[in-house]
Design a protein around this motif. Structure first.
Motif, PDB file in Angstrom:
ATOM      1  N   THR A  96      -5.122  14.839  -5.208  1.00  0.00           N
ATOM      2  CA  THR A  96      -6.154  15.104  -4.159  1.00  0.00           C
ATOM      3  C   THR A  96      -6.359  13.677  -3.468  1.00  0.00           C
ATOM      4  O   THR A  96      -6.113  12.626  -3.770  1.00  0.00           O
ATOM      5  N   ARG A  97      -6.960  13.838  -2.208  1.00  0.00           N
ATOM      6  CA  ARG A  97      -7.395  12.855  -1.283  1.00  0.00           C
ATOM      7  C   ARG A  97      -8.555  11.907  -2.381  1.00  0.00           C
ATOM      8  O   ARG A  97      -8.297  10.634  -2.076  1.00  0.00           O
ATOM      9  N   THR A  98      -9.239  12.474  -2.724  1.00  0.00           N
ATOM     10  CA  THR A  98     -10.209  11.744  -3.657  1.00  0.00           C
ATOM     11  C   THR A  98      -9.402  11.003  -4.791  1.00  0.00           C
ATOM     12  O   THR A  98     -10.031   9.902  -5.077  1.00  0.00           O
ATOM     13  N   MET A  99      -8.593  11.470  -5.499  1.00  0.00           N
ATOM     14  CA  MET A  99      -7.745  10.742  -6.265  1.00  0.00           C
ATOM     15  C   MET A  99      -7.196   9.479  -5.619  1.00  0.00           C
ATOM     16  O   MET A  99      -7.311   8.482  -6.450  1.00  0.00           O
ATOM     17  N   ASN A 116      -9.253   8.194   7.237  1.00  0.00           N
ATOM     18  CA  ASN A 116      -7.992   8.367   8.010  1.00  0.00           C
ATOM     19  C   ASN A 116      -6.981   7.387   7.664  1.00  0.00           C
ATOM     20  O   ASN A 116      -5.943   7.372   8.033  1.00  0.00           O
ATOM     21  N   LEU A 117      -7.306   6.469   6.847  1.00  0.00           N
ATOM     22  CA  LEU A 117      -6.463   5.336   6.288  1.00  0.00           C
ATOM     23  C   LEU A 117      -5.360   6.235   5.567  1.00  0.00           C
ATOM     24  O   LEU A 117      -4.370   5.802   5.549  1.00  0.00           O
ATOM     25  N   ILE A 118      -5.799   7.081   4.756  1.00  0.00           N
ATOM     26  CA  ILE A 118      -4.813   7.596   4.000  1.00  0.00           C
ATOM     27  C   ILE A 118      -3.790   8.450   4.604  1.00  0.00           C
ATOM     28  O   ILE A 118      -2.658   8.449   4.595  1.00  0.00           O
ATOM     29  N   ASP A 119      -4.350   8.975   5.690  1.00  0.00           N
ATOM     30  CA  ASP A 119      -3.356   9.815   6.747  1.00  0.00           C
ATOM     31  C   ASP A 119      -2.292   8.730   7.432  1.00  0.00           C
ATOM     32  O   ASP A 119      -1.183   9.054   7.648  1.00  0.00           O
ATOM     33  N   VAL A 120      -2.724   7.612   7.911  1.00  0.00           N
ATOM     34  CA  VAL A 120      -1.866   6.626   8.196  1.00  0.00           C
ATOM     35  C   VAL A 120      -0.991   6.293   7.471  1.00  0.00           C
ATOM     36  O   VAL A 120       0.332   6.163   7.612  1.00  0.00           O
ATOM     37  N   TYR A 134      -8.323   8.144  -2.978  1.00  0.00           N
ATOM     38  CA  TYR A 134      -9.311   7.078  -2.742  1.00  0.00           C
ATOM     39  C   TYR A 134      -9.503   6.291  -4.146  1.00  0.00           C
ATOM     40  O   TYR A 134      -9.875   4.911  -3.951  1.00  0.00           O
ATOM     41  N   ASP A 135      -9.689   6.981  -5.112  1.00  0.00           N
ATOM     42  CA  ASP A 135     -10.384   6.392  -6.383  1.00  0.00           C
ATOM     43  C   ASP A 135      -9.276   5.413  -6.998  1.00  0.00           C
ATOM     44  O   ASP A 135      -9.627   4.452  -7.621  1.00  0.00           O
ATOM     45  N   HIS A 136      -7.939   5.859  -6.685  1.00  0.00           N
ATOM     46  CA  HIS A 136      -7.091   4.946  -7.363  1.00  0.00           C
ATOM     47  C   HIS A 136      -6.250   3.905  -6.659  1.00  0.00           C
ATOM     48  O   HIS A 136      -5.652   2.971  -7.270  1.00  0.00           O
ATOM     49  N   LEU A 137      -6.343   4.225  -5.403  1.00  0.00           N
ATOM     50  CA  LEU A 137      -5.468   3.308  -4.681  1.00  0.00           C
ATOM     51  C   LEU A 137      -6.462   2.245  -3.879  1.00  0.00           C
ATOM     52  O   LEU A 137      -5.809   1.200  -3.370  1.00  0.00           O
ATOM     53  N   PHE A 138      -7.741   2.497  -3.774  1.00  0.00           N
ATOM     54  CA  PHE A 138      -8.645   1.432  -3.063  1.00  0.00           C
ATOM     55  C   PHE A 138      -9.798   0.949  -4.013  1.00  0.00           C
ATOM     56  O   PHE A 138     -10.107   1.898  -4.728  1.00  0.00           O
ATOM     57  N   ASP A 139      -9.832  -0.170  -3.942  1.00  0.00           N
ATOM     58  CA  ASP A 139     -10.943  -0.737  -4.735  1.00  0.00           C
ATOM     59  C   ASP A 139     -12.379  -0.463  -4.253  1.00  0.00           C
ATOM     60  O   ASP A 139     -12.598  -0.187  -3.356  1.00  0.00           O
ATOM     61  N   GLU A 140     -13.410  -1.076  -4.914  1.00  0.00           N
ATOM     62  CA  GLU A 140     -14.794  -0.713  -4.568  1.00  0.00           C
ATOM     63  C   GLU A 140     -15.167  -1.230  -3.317  1.00  0.00           C
ATOM     64  O   GLU A 140     -16.049  -0.884  -2.558  1.00  0.00           O
ATOM     65  N   THR A 141     -14.337  -2.387  -2.666  1.00  0.00           N
ATOM     66  CA  THR A 141     -14.997  -3.130  -1.737  1.00  0.00           C
ATOM     67  C   THR A 141     -14.508  -2.218  -0.179  1.00  0.00           C
ATOM     68  O   THR A 141     -15.118  -2.481   0.823  1.00  0.00           O
ATOM     69  N   MET A 193       1.012  -1.274   0.055  1.00  0.00           N
ATOM     70  CA  MET A 193       0.100   0.040  -0.144  1.00  0.00           C
ATOM     71  C   MET A 193       0.775   1.104  -0.153  1.00  0.00           C
ATOM     72  O   MET A 193       0.503   2.221  -0.734  1.00  0.00           O
ATOM     73  N   GLU A 194       1.886   1.212   0.848  1.00  0.00           N
ATOM     74  CA  GLU A 194       2.795   2.224   0.881  1.00  0.00           C
ATOM     75  C   GLU A 194       3.519   2.566  -0.486  1.00  0.00           C
ATOM     76  O   GLU A 194       3.608   3.730  -1.106  1.00  0.00           O
ATOM     77  N   TYR A 195       4.032   1.291  -0.956  1.00  0.00           N
ATOM     78  CA  TYR A 195       4.658   1.643  -2.360  1.00  0.00           C
ATOM     79  C   TYR A 195       3.747   2.040  -3.341  1.00  0.00           C
ATOM     80  O   TYR A 195       3.812   3.136  -4.134  1.00  0.00           O
ATOM     81  N   SER A 196       2.467   1.742  -3.419  1.00  0.00           N
ATOM     82  CA  SER A 196       1.316   2.151  -4.182  1.00  0.00           C
ATOM     83  C   SER A 196       1.139   3.806  -4.114  1.00  0.00           C
ATOM     84  O   SER A 196       1.105   4.550  -5.286  1.00  0.00           O
ATOM     85  N   LEU A 197       1.424   4.092  -2.845  1.00  0.00           N
ATOM     86  CA  LEU A 197       1.038   5.713  -2.725  1.00  0.00           C
ATOM     87  C   LEU A 197       2.239   6.379  -3.265  1.00  0.00           C
ATOM     88  O   LEU A 197       1.829   7.544  -3.951  1.00  0.00           O
ATOM     89  N   VAL A 198       3.551   5.756  -2.730  1.00  0.00           N
ATOM     90  CA  VAL A 198       4.856   6.519  -3.354  1.00  0.00           C
ATOM     91  C   VAL A 198       4.659   6.642  -4.988  1.00  0.00           C
ATOM     92  O   VAL A 198       4.963   7.560  -5.595  1.00  0.00           O
ATOM     93  N   GLU A 199       4.537   5.457  -5.503  1.00  0.00           N
ATOM     94  CA  GLU A 199       4.454   5.191  -6.861  1.00  0.00           C
ATOM     95  C   GLU A 199       3.443   6.295  -7.589  1.00  0.00           C
ATOM     96  O   GLU A 199       3.785   6.979  -8.503  1.00  0.00           O
ATOM     97  N   TYR A 200       2.199   6.172  -6.876  1.00  0.00           N
ATOM     98  CA  TYR A 200       0.980   7.069  -7.527  1.00  0.00           C
ATOM     99  C   TYR A 200       1.692   8.441  -7.608  1.00  0.00           C
ATOM    100  O   TYR A 200       1.521   9.301  -8.405  1.00  0.00           O
TER     101      TYR A 200
END
Lengths: 589, 218
Positions: free
Chosen positions: B169-172, B187-191, B174-181, B152-159
């Protein structure tokens, strides 16, 4: 270009027919021309003979000797001559005496002899009667003083004609007789030679016996070597023979024959070459067509022979070939599609196995993960197995290497048992299976027929709506045929799809079927099996209402049948009750 | 990165999905054309993996309909290997074509390349100052130091690196790093951001209060 060459055969036949026709025609023509010539010659000779006859008739009877004793004497003489070979030989050759130019050599088998010549010489000296050894002449003409015997008869005749009373009437005969270029022989009724001029060759007397009755129009003719004779029955019970050397005519006819032969040969040769040329022309289109056909192979099967510029007669061949290419193309296209479909169908399970294995091996997994990966792989492998088996079966059936193990079969029990086998699957969907079964025994491969029933029932379950119904009917429509019908209340098949559903890998909705685990070969396999039993399978469907498959099978067996090994006794009981009172056999409502 | 898999073949879909999830993708799944098109048009995916032979509407239809409004990179994954199909697929707007059976590593590489290209990067290595990310090897380095990150951390950095110099943005996220489930993750992003800053250093990720985050920003 051997004996197997069509062109060669054509040529041989053509040449043969032409040869027979032309040579037959030539021979007929030659024969007719000869006949024409000879009847012309004979006509002339006949006319002369008649003239002679009339002329002789005109000679006053007192001019002829009344004393016939000479005749008797000469008869004896002749008799002696005939029995004396030497004399006979002389007799034969004697008449040639006059033909100083060529007649000797032209009369086959008769070589002049010294005695002959001496006879001839002595004959010329005047004592003609005795010297003509064998020729019996009446006294009238005997030694009548003519120095040249060749003119003997002519002159005598003319002389006698002149002294007759009716001179102006006889003048006509005299004129004609004067023009006589021929020899003539005058014979009595007893074949005794009464008179002859020297130009006459001797003939064997026996041959000259013809009808002696007097008839104005009848005559007989004969040809010996270069001579042509006509003899007639003349007045006074005599015969007159008139002959002519026909060397000229023979030559002319022979020349004509040679010309005809040469012309005929030339025509035949021309015909043969022409025929060779024409046969080449005739088979040219065939060669052309086969060259085009040769260039059409699996890679360019869409190509056709252009019927333009090809003669009407070969149009048929071109049409047939094009038709054949069309069928081949269709078959090839089907084969290619089949292969592509088969590989496509195999790709997906293969992809699952590959990716699943790769995924499982990409890191350490828990036992649950491995188990799940193996389960997935197993499912994919099973799918491939079903597919490969189906393909293999169809391929064997296509190649004709597929044999049914036919045996007497209780078909009713088989249907009931199969329905029972699939009951759990139907139950899962809440589908009710109703069996209405006549008691049918037939001759067939139980395993294969079971496969058909499983496939059809499976489809009826898969494509049914939830809580739907399936009706399985088995009915004998006549002593020879049975119909098994399996109806569902499912989504149905559209009209356009109905004609394709027995095609391999054809799916009305490809994905929907795959979702439910079908291989796309089920109905194709059903059809192959039913056809192998000499039956037929058809479909009837109304979209959204349901589909019915009708399997017609021949029932050419009325003997007790063995139970299918899969059937258990309790199934038999079920079958009986189901068929007996049409009670639905399914447990589910 | 968030991808959508439209594939009716359940086993295959779940393998691909779980593989991609393991490598840090957010993965959505669709089992038929209708569902696929709906998801593809209602979410902003970084890439779509599309099978051609799917129920309801086939892959070509989905592609054609999608292209009316979206430029999302599409990777066709199919058993149809015919030249006509390949040409047709690409002409309908697909960006890549992968024929079954395939290997997962190839699928992943093609997917990475697809996403990279769509964001204007030709190479798999992106560098910002002394921070380097190798998207192929999924490695992040600061100077000579290789820094271990969770998926998850990697994905965030990569993104953030792929969008370097831009506000994410936080929305981006949400949209790109988390799936629909996943649901209510505010606050998960903040973590995750906190954890990444702990590993990479505080200066790399700039916070724009109330807007979002960025790397290499002004």
């Amino acid at each position: 270009m051997g004996l197997k060459s069509f062109r060669f055969k054509l040529q041989v036949w053509y040449t043969g027919i032409m040869f027979v026709t032309i040579s037959g025609f030539a021979v007929l023509l030659d024969y007719q021309s000869r006949q024409g010539k000879w009847s012309e010659v004979d006509g002339e000779l006949h006319a002369i003979a008649r003239t002679l006859d009339t002329a002789l008739h005109r000679i006053p009877s007192e001019c002829f000797p009344h004393d016939h004793t000479w005749l008797e004497e000469e008869k004896e003489n002749l008799h002696n001559t005939i029995h004396d070979p030497h004399k006979k030989d002389d007799l034969k050759h004697l008449p040639f005496g006059d033909n100083k130019k060529s007649s000797h050599s032209h009369f086959p088998g008769n070589q002049p002899k010294n005695s002959d010549k001496s006879d001839s010489k002595s004959n010329k000296k005047g004592s003609s009667f005795e010297n003509k050894s064998g020729l019996i002449l009446p006294p009238l003409f005997k030694g009548s003083g003519s120095p040249d015997n060749s003119l003997f008869l002519k002159e005598e005749l003319i002389k006698y004609l002149r002294i007759s009373e009716d001179l102006h009437l006889h003048q006509k005969y005299i004129d004609e007789v004067e023009r006589l270029p021929f020899y003539s022989i005058w014979l009595s009724d007893h074949t005794l030679l009464l008179n002859s001029n020297e130009e006459a060759p001797l003939l064997s007397m026996e041959k000259l016996f013809g009808p002696s009755t007097y008839n104005e129009n009848s005559y007989q003719s004969q040809q010996l070597g270069e001579y042509r004779y006509v003899w007639i029955g003349a007045n006074l019970s005599s015969r007159i023979l008139v002959g002519q050397l026909v060397k000229k005519e023979i030559n002319e006819l022979n020349k004509r024959s040679v010309r005809m032969f040469l012309t005929g040969t030339m025509v035949i040769l021309l015909g043969v070459f022409g025929g060779w040329f024409f046969s080449r022309q005739a088979i040219k289109p065939i060669i052309k067509i086969s060259q085009i056909a040769e260039n059409i192979s699996a890679t360019n099967l869409q190509e056709r022979i252009d019927p333009k510029g090809i003669d009407v007669e070969f149009g048929m061949l071109v049409h047939t070939l094009n038709d054949m290419f069309g069928r081949l193309e269709a078959a090839f296209a089907q084969q290619i599609r089949f292969t592509a479909d088969a590989s496509h169908e195999l790709r997906t399970p293969l992809a699952i196995i590959l990716t699943q294995s790769e995924h499982a091996l990409s890191r350490d997994r828990s036992a649950v993960d491995y188990r799940s990966a193996l389960e997935t792989n197993l499912r994919a492998a099973q799918r491939m197995k079903v597919l490969v088996e189906g393909l293999f079966m169809l391929a064997r059936a296509d190649a004709g290497k597929w044999e049914l193990r036919k045996q007497p079969l209780d078909f009713t029990a088989l249907v009931a048992a199969t329905a029972d086998l699939l009951q759990p699957l139907a139950d899962a969907q809440g589908i009710e299976i109703e069996l209405i079964l006549d008691d049918i025994h037939l001759y067939g491969d139980g395993d294969r027929l079971m496969q058909v029933i499983i496939n059809l029932l499976n489809n009826a379950i898969i494509y049914n709506r939830p809580n739907g119904r399936i009706i399985v009917k088995l009915k004998k429509i006549d002593p020879k045929q049975t119909i098994l019908s399996i109806s569902d209340t499912g989504i149905g098949i559209s009209e356009s799809d109905q004609e394709h559903i027995f095609d391999r890998f054809y799916r009305a909705d490809r994905a929907r079927n795959r979702e439910k685990g079908g291989s796309g070969l089920g109905l194709a396999i059903c059809q192959t099996i039913v056809n192998a039993h000499h039956g037929s399978i058809v479909v009837e469907s109304v979209p959204d209402l349901g589909t019915t498959f009708f399997v017609t099978l021949p029932t050419n067996l009325d003997q007790p049948s063995k139970l299918h090994p899969l059937l258990k006794p309790e199934m038999m009981l079920r079958k009986d009750s189901a068929s007996g009172d049409k009670e639905p056999a399914s447990k589910s409502a | 990165m968030r991808v959508l898999i439209i594939e009716d073949e359940g086993d295959l879909r779940s393998i691909v999905a779980s593989t991609l999830r393991e490598t840090g993708y957010a993965v959505d799944e669709a089992v038929n054309g209708d569902e696929g098109l709906f998801k593809a048009t209602s979410n902003d995916y970084d890439a779509i993996i599309l099978d051609l032979m799917i129920p309801k509407q086939d892959g070509f239809m989905v592609l054609a309909n999608l292209r009316k409004t979206h430029k999302t990179p599409v990777l066709i994954m199919t058993a149809r290997e015919g030249l006509n199909d390949r040409v047709r697929g690409l002409d309908y707007g697909a960006d890549d074509y992968l024929i079954k059976p395939f290997e997962l590593v190839e699928l992943q590489a093609r997917l990475r390349a697809l996403i990279r290209r769509s964001l204007g990067h030709a190479e798999s290595v992106i560098q910002v100052k002394d921070l380097l990310i190798d998207t192929a090897a999924r490695v992040v380095r600061r100077g000579d130091q290789s820094i271990p990150l969770t998926a998850m951390e990697y994905s965030l950095v990569e993104y953030l690196m792929l969008y370097r110099g831009e506000l994410v943005t936080r929305t981006m996220i949400y949209d790109h790093l988390f799936d629909e489930t996943e649901d209510s993750l505010s606050n998960l992003i903040d973590v995750h951001i906190y954890n990444v800053r702990k590993k990479l250093g505080k200066d790399i990720i700039i916070t724009r209060r109330g807007q979002g985050y960025m790397i290499d920003g002004p």
